[in-house]
Write a protein that holds these residues in place. Structure first.
Motif, short mmCIF file in Angstrom:
data_model
loop_
_atom_site.label_atom_id
_atom_site.label_comp_id
_atom_site.label_asym_id
_atom_site.label_seq_id
_atom_site.Cartn_x
_atom_site.Cartn_y
_atom_site.Cartn_z
N LEU A 83 0.81 -1.22 0.00
CA LEU A 83 0.00 0.00 0.00
C LEU A 83 0.84 1.26 0.00
O LEU A 83 0.34 2.33 -0.38
CB LEU A 83 -0.90 0.03 1.25
CG LEU A 83 -1.74 -1.21 1.57
CD1 LEU A 83 -2.58 -0.95 2.80
CD2 LEU A 83 -2.61 -1.60 0.39
N ALA A 84 2.08 1.18 0.45
CA ALA A 84 2.90 2.38 0.62
C ALA A 84 3.13 3.08 -0.71
O ALA A 84 3.40 2.44 -1.73
CB ALA A 84 4.23 2.02 1.27
N MET A 105 10.05 2.44 -8.33
CA MET A 105 11.14 1.63 -7.81
C MET A 105 10.70 0.83 -6.59
O MET A 105 11.04 -0.35 -6.44
CB MET A 105 12.33 2.53 -7.45
CG MET A 105 13.54 1.79 -6.92
SD MET A 105 14.86 2.94 -6.46
CE MET A 105 16.12 1.80 -5.91
N GLY A 106 9.92 1.48 -5.73
CA GLY A 106 9.44 0.78 -4.54
C GLY A 106 8.60 -0.43 -4.89
O GLY A 106 8.72 -1.49 -4.25
N THR A 107 7.80 -0.32 -5.95
CA THR A 107 6.97 -1.45 -6.35
C THR A 107 7.81 -2.57 -6.95
O THR A 107 7.59 -3.75 -6.65
CB THR A 107 5.88 -0.99 -7.34
OG1 THR A 107 5.04 -0.02 -6.69
CG2 THR A 107 5.02 -2.16 -7.81
N TRP A 108 8.78 -2.21 -7.79
CA TRP A 108 9.57 -3.32 -8.35
C TRP A 108 10.41 -4.00 -7.27
O TRP A 108 10.66 -5.21 -7.34
CB TRP A 108 10.38 -2.90 -9.57
CG TRP A 108 11.72 -2.26 -9.42
CD1 TRP A 108 12.79 -2.70 -8.70
CD2 TRP A 108 12.17 -1.07 -10.10
NE1 TRP A 108 13.86 -1.86 -8.86
CE2 TRP A 108 13.52 -0.85 -9.72
CE3 TRP A 108 11.58 -0.18 -10.98
CZ2 TRP A 108 14.27 0.23 -10.18
CZ3 TRP A 108 12.33 0.89 -11.45
CH2 TRP A 108 13.66 1.09 -11.06
N ASN A 109 10.83 -3.25 -6.26
CA ASN A 109 11.55 -3.89 -5.15
C ASN A 109 10.66 -4.87 -4.39
O ASN A 109 11.09 -5.99 -4.04
CB ASN A 109 12.09 -2.83 -4.19
CG ASN A 109 13.38 -2.20 -4.67
OD1 ASN A 109 14.06 -2.73 -5.55
ND2 ASN A 109 13.74 -1.07 -4.09
N ILE A 110 9.43 -4.48 -4.11
CA ILE A 110 8.50 -5.39 -3.45
C ILE A 110 8.27 -6.64 -4.29
O ILE A 110 8.34 -7.77 -3.79
CB ILE A 110 7.15 -4.68 -3.17
CG1 ILE A 110 7.31 -3.61 -2.09
CG2 ILE A 110 6.07 -5.69 -2.80
CD1 ILE A 110 7.54 -4.16 -0.69
N LEU A 111 8.01 -6.46 -5.57
CA LEU A 111 7.74 -7.58 -6.45
C LEU A 111 8.95 -8.50 -6.59
O LEU A 111 8.82 -9.73 -6.56
CB LEU A 111 7.31 -7.06 -7.83
CG LEU A 111 5.97 -6.31 -7.86
CD1 LEU A 111 5.81 -5.58 -9.18
CD2 LEU A 111 4.80 -7.24 -7.61
N GLU A 112 10.13 -7.91 -6.72
CA GLU A 112 11.34 -8.72 -6.87
C GLU A 112 11.64 -9.49 -5.59
O GLU A 112 12.01 -10.67 -5.64
CB GLU A 112 12.52 -7.82 -7.24
CG GLU A 112 13.85 -8.54 -7.39
CD GLU A 112 13.89 -9.57 -8.52
OE1 GLU A 112 14.86 -10.33 -8.58
OE2 GLU A 112 12.94 -9.62 -9.34
N ALA A 113 11.46 -8.83 -4.44
CA ALA A 113 11.69 -9.53 -3.17
C ALA A 113 10.70 -10.68 -3.00
O ALA A 113 11.06 -11.76 -2.53
CB ALA A 113 11.58 -8.54 -2.01
N VAL A 123 0.21 -11.65 -3.25
CA VAL A 123 0.64 -10.26 -3.18
C VAL A 123 -0.50 -9.40 -3.74
O VAL A 123 -1.02 -9.68 -4.82
CB VAL A 123 1.91 -10.01 -4.01
CG1 VAL A 123 2.38 -8.56 -3.86
CG2 VAL A 123 3.01 -10.99 -3.63
N ILE A 124 -0.87 -8.38 -2.99
CA ILE A 124 -1.86 -7.42 -3.47
C ILE A 124 -1.16 -6.08 -3.63
O ILE A 124 -0.59 -5.55 -2.68
CB ILE A 124 -3.04 -7.26 -2.48
CG1 ILE A 124 -3.69 -8.60 -2.18
CG2 ILE A 124 -4.05 -6.26 -3.03
CD1 ILE A 124 -4.42 -9.23 -3.34
N VAL A 125 -1.19 -5.54 -4.84
CA VAL A 125 -0.54 -4.26 -5.14
C VAL A 125 -1.62 -3.20 -5.33
O VAL A 125 -2.54 -3.37 -6.14
CB VAL A 125 0.34 -4.36 -6.40
CG1 VAL A 125 0.83 -2.98 -6.84
CG2 VAL A 125 1.53 -5.28 -6.14
N CYS A 175 -2.27 -9.80 -7.40
CA CYS A 175 -3.47 -9.14 -7.91
C CYS A 175 -3.32 -7.64 -7.69
O CYS A 175 -2.54 -7.19 -6.83
CB CYS A 175 -4.72 -9.64 -7.20
SG CYS A 175 -5.38 -11.19 -7.83
N ILE A 176 -4.09 -6.88 -8.46
CA ILE A 176 -3.97 -5.42 -8.47
C ILE A 176 -5.32 -4.81 -8.12
O ILE A 176 -6.35 -5.24 -8.63
CB ILE A 176 -3.52 -4.94 -9.85
CG1 ILE A 176 -2.17 -5.56 -10.24
CG2 ILE A 176 -3.44 -3.41 -9.90
CD1 ILE A 176 -1.95 -5.68 -11.73
#
Length: 325
Positions: A83-84, A105-113, A123-125, A175-176
């Motif tokens: 959510l951040a 960048m924050g989203t790709w870091n979450i997804l990659e981790a 994962v809910i984005v 999911c988004i």
């Protein structure tokens, strides 16, 4: 209740507006919640609940991949709610780079981790209706292209597409969500129209409308958003929804002048708003179709705009009576 009991859940932005409500509800349902927190927000709605002591706080930013990977690994995270974000349009217009870093960048870091973590099952984005950009035909539906033009809108379009990429390329179970303008008690960004208007009336001052007041938006009560996020996470595996996006909205259309007047009427105020007519880099007309969520998830909002505003006004009255700002 049983779905969340004992599950290890990471919530980014847990001290934020939506994050505080979602975190408290997860705690109520028996989840073990871990929050990723960059800045201390002393008056966050999260701290109004004594159960906050059960939440494990990880200090770090979305831009730090190592911190995210450590949090997922050490706390054996099963579910991630991302959510951040830097969520203020005006800030994004003034500071696009910091917004891009946090939101893209924050989203790709979450997804990659999450991709590297063998324990993450869902994962809910959080995307946004702003990801659709300016469309010729309304309401927005999930099949429309993502075409943000301005900094905040573009950051959400990119984050949304990144989530889709990680599903289609790596089969990450993601999911988004695309929601309308969230409102409710606990939103401490007083440059947003609803908390700003309520605070102005409580202070005896005329509310200020930054734009010309004709911008049409889709306002969505925060408790309805929480139920939507949880239901989607609960059903994404059983209904095979990975990789899909869902609009969540109560499908209303109301312009800013009408919204402000509705708040003034509910508060019994005769103040007249000041219209600055300075809005720029914003979409004029937005609203969502929630047909997919209603048909696929059997999800429906519980609050109309009047009910949501009454609860919101009550929250801010209590908040300001305590001397908080």
């Amino acid at each position: 209740m049983d779905f969340w009991k004992g599950k290890n859940v990471l919530v980014t932005g847990c001290t934020g507006f939506l994050g505080s409500y979602l975190t408290k509800e997860l705690e109520n349902k028996g989840a073990n919640v871990v929050g990723l927190v960059r800045d201390l927000i002393p008056n966050s709605n999260l701290y109004s609940d004594p159960k906050i002591s059960n939440v494990c706080m990880v200090n770090g930013s979305l831009e730090d991949l190592e911190i995210i990977e450590r949090a997922l690994g050490e706390h054996e995270i099963d579910t991630v709610f991302h959510l951040a974000a830097q969520a203020i349009v005006g800030v994004a217009n003034r500071n696009p780079i910091s917004t891009f870093k946090a939101n893209i960048m924050g989203t790709w870091n979450i997804l990659e981790a999450c991709r590297r973590s063998p324990l993450v099952k869902r994962v809910i984005v959080a995307s946004s209706d702003k990801a659709y950009g300016d469309q010729e035909h309304l309401p927005y539906d999930e099949d429309m292209p993502l075409q943000g033009n301005h900094p905040y809108d573009v950051s959400k379009s990119c984050a949304d597409l990144l989530a889709q990429t990680y599903y289609h390329t790596y089969r990450l179970p993601v999911c988004i969500t695309r929601c309308g303008n969230l409102y409710g008690g606990g939103d401490l960004n007083f440059n947003r129209i609803i908390p700003q208007t309520i605070k102005s009336v409580l202070d005896g001052k005329a509310p200020v409308i930054r734009s010309d007041g004709t911008f049409i938006r889709d306002y969505f009560y925060v408790e309805d958003a929480v139920s939507a996020y949880l239901l989607l996470a609960e059903k994404m595996e059983s209904l095979n929804l990975q990789g899909e996006a869902f609009n969540f909205s109560n499908e209303i259309q109301i312009n800013v002048k009408e919204l402000v007047q509705k708040i003034l009427d509910l508060m019994g105020s005769e103040l007249k708003p000041i219209v600055l007519n300075k809005g720029e880099n914003e979409i004029k007309h937005q609203y969502l179709s929630s047909k997919k969520a209603m048909e696929s998830l059997n999800w429906y909002p519980n609050f109309n705009i009047e009910e949501g505003l009454i609860k919101t006004i009550s929250w801010y009255k209590n908040f300001i009576e305590k001397g908080l700002r």
